[in-house]
Write an enzyme that holds these catalytic residues in place. Sequence first.
Site, PDB file in Angstrom:
ATOM      1  N   LYS A 116      22.525  17.838 -23.260  1.00 29.04           N
ATOM      2  CA  LYS A 116      22.686  17.765 -24.724  1.00 29.04           C
ATOM      3  C   LYS A 116      22.618  16.323 -25.212  1.00 29.04           C
ATOM      4  CE  LYS A 116      24.927  22.113 -25.908  1.00 29.04           C
ATOM      5  NZ  LYS A 116      26.072  22.769 -26.528  1.00 29.04           N
ATOM      6  N   LYS A 199      15.845  27.829 -19.039  1.00 26.73           N
ATOM      7  CA  LYS A 199      16.787  28.845 -19.525  1.00 26.73           C
ATOM      8  C   LYS A 199      16.423  29.277 -20.939  1.00 26.73           C
ATOM      9  CE  LYS A 199      20.718  27.750 -21.313  1.00 26.73           C
ATOM     10  NZ  LYS A 199      22.060  27.313 -21.718  1.00 26.73           N
ATOM     11  N   LYS A 202      18.945  29.375 -27.598  1.00 28.46           N
ATOM     12  CA  LYS A 202      18.778  29.523 -29.045  1.00 28.46           C
ATOM     13  C   LYS A 202      18.336  28.213 -29.692  1.00 28.46           C
ATOM     14  CE  LYS A 202      23.779  29.717 -29.021  1.00 28.46           C
ATOM     15  NZ  LYS A 202      24.900  30.620 -29.179  1.00 28.46           N
TER      16      LYS A 202
HETATM   17  P1  TYM Z   1      27.134  29.747 -25.832  1.00 27.39           P
HETATM   18  O1  TYM Z   1      27.301  30.231 -27.206  1.00 27.39           O
HETATM   19  O2  TYM Z   1      26.198  28.628 -25.566  1.00 27.39           O
HETATM   20  O3  TYM Z   1      26.720  30.947 -24.885  1.00 27.39           O
HETATM   21  C1  TYM Z   1      27.430  32.167 -24.922  1.00 27.39           C
HETATM   22  C2  TYM Z   1      27.355  32.853 -23.565  1.00 27.39           C
HETATM   23  O4  TYM Z   1      25.994  33.168 -23.245  1.00 27.39           O
HETATM   24  C3  TYM Z   1      25.690  32.732 -21.933  1.00 27.39           C
HETATM   25  N1  TYM Z   1      24.265  32.389 -21.903  1.00 27.39           N
HETATM   26  C4  TYM Z   1      23.356  32.959 -21.095  1.00 27.39           C
HETATM   27  N2  TYM Z   1      23.477  33.902 -20.144  1.00 27.39           N
HETATM   28  C5  TYM Z   1      22.347  34.275 -19.493  1.00 27.39           C
HETATM   29  N3  TYM Z   1      21.109  33.746 -19.750  1.00 27.39           N
HETATM   30  C6  TYM Z   1      20.962  32.785 -20.692  1.00 27.39           C
HETATM   31  N4  TYM Z   1      19.759  32.288 -20.948  1.00 27.39           N
HETATM   32  C7  TYM Z   1      22.117  32.361 -21.415  1.00 27.39           C
HETATM   33  N5  TYM Z   1      22.310  31.457 -22.414  1.00 27.39           N
HETATM   34  C8  TYM Z   1      23.635  31.483 -22.691  1.00 27.39           C
HETATM   35  C9  TYM Z   1      26.589  31.522 -21.718  1.00 27.39           C
HETATM   36  O5  TYM Z   1      26.779  31.268 -20.356  1.00 27.39           O
HETATM   37  C10 TYM Z   1      27.848  31.961 -22.412  1.00 27.39           C
HETATM   38  O6  TYM Z   1      28.644  32.757 -21.544  1.00 27.39           O
HETATM   39  N6  TYM Z   1      30.734  27.058 -23.843  1.00 27.39           N
HETATM   40  C11 TYM Z   1      30.474  28.466 -24.138  1.00 27.39           C
HETATM   41  C12 TYM Z   1      31.328  28.954 -25.286  1.00 27.39           C
HETATM   42  C13 TYM Z   1      32.779  28.862 -24.983  1.00 27.39           C
HETATM   43  C14 TYM Z   1      33.474  29.542 -23.945  1.00 27.39           C
HETATM   44  C15 TYM Z   1      34.828  29.122 -24.060  1.00 27.39           C
HETATM   45  C16 TYM Z   1      33.086  30.428 -22.958  1.00 27.39           C
HETATM   46  C17 TYM Z   1      33.689  28.108 -25.656  1.00 27.39           C
HETATM   47  N7  TYM Z   1      34.909  28.266 -25.098  1.00 27.39           N
HETATM   48  C18 TYM Z   1      35.781  29.593 -23.165  1.00 27.39           C
HETATM   49  C19 TYM Z   1      34.065  30.897 -22.082  1.00 27.39           C
HETATM   50  C20 TYM Z   1      35.385  30.488 -22.181  1.00 27.39           C
HETATM   51  C21 TYM Z   1      28.973  28.621 -24.397  1.00 27.39           C
HETATM   52  O7  TYM Z   1      28.168  28.097 -23.713  1.00 27.39           O
HETATM   53  O8  TYM Z   1      28.607  29.373 -25.394  1.00 27.39           O
END
Ligand code: TYM
Length: 336
Positions: A116, A199, A202
């Site tokens: 990032k 990967k 979004k």
């Molecule tokens: P975020 O919003 O980026 O992603 C949400 C969830 O989607 C999963 N993910 C994927 N899984 C499979 N293939 C992909 N291409 C893919 N892209 C995203 C992410 O692994 C995630 O599980 N940091 C977290 C948000 C968060 C969180 C937490 C998660 C904040 N606090 C506490 C768990 C516990 C995140 O990346 O969100």
Amino acid sequence: MEGTEKKSLFSAVQPSGAVTIGNYIGAIRNFVKLQEEYSCIYAVADLHAITVKQEPAALRRNTLGLMALFIACGIDPEKCVLFVQSHVPAHAELAWVLNTVAYPGELSRMTQFKDKSAKHAENVNMGLMDYPVLMAADILLYQAALVPVGADQKQHLELTRDLAIRFNNRYGDTFTVPDGYIPKGSGARIMSLADPSRKMSKSDENPNGFVTMDDDRDTVIRKFKRAVTDSDTEVRFDPEHKPGVSNLLTVYCAFTGKGTEEAEREFAGRGYGDFKLAVGETVADALAPVQAEKARLLADKAYLSDVIAKGADRAFRIARKTLSKVYRKVGFYRGE
Ligand code: TYM
């Protein structure tokens, strides 16, 4: 059985734009699956979202949209605690305390921070670096035993465990050390349709790389038709040699519940054109009822506001207990 004996589970999704089918397959699908077995707490992680620039009006809209999507996907707000992270101040408060057991060296080594920082070179802020500490606070506040996430969050979970253990060692047993729940195999990491070596994300500049939970039928089918495959013709699961086709098979299996071998047999002797159309139609068919339900919920603002308010209240009570314990352990004066 009600509540108390069930183990706690926590996860969150950022309201930082459209939610992709990668988010769904890697995480949200399991949120739904695990809600019977665990006492589940799910957040819309708006505090995390502002570590990269967000347009304020869009952030507000996406927060409500994500809450509606959670419910539309099958998360039951009666069974689970559904809330908006910034409504519970304990997240930021615990993150501050955890900062004092986190080292800049370990934070600057996080892959997501490095990615990032490179991507948002004009906005490398402390929040971006502190992101995993806030994530640890999210999880540890609820004494979560399990955290369903995609593979990209594995490193952050390991850091969460390290911080919990470090804190427990210094101040005495305070936090449950959580385990990750990451889908087995390739569902943990859905790849870009435009470049299967990356990967699905979004924030990809190329909208053909990802399919969102809001994409309409024609868009979904068009994106799958354009998906990058290979110069072969055989529909076979082989992520190393056929990453594009394997990724499409993973998506197809996730939405149909079929196994890869069954899917391979189904498409044996049929060309890629046929295969890609079938995957696109399957995904579009699966998304249609979710989209309809999401639209219905968004039109019922009173219901959504009620879910959000109740969720904040329930999350607040649980979080406050842990925070009080932490404040006591570190020696903050709380009165005699
Ligand atoms: P975020 O919003 O980026 O992603 C949400 C969830 O989607 C999963 N993910 C994927 N899984 C499979 N293939 C992909 N291409 C893919 N892209 C995203 C992410 O692994 C995630 O599980 N940091 C977290 C948000 C968060 C969180 C937490 C998660 C904040 N606090 C506490 C768990 C516990 C995140 O990346 O969100």
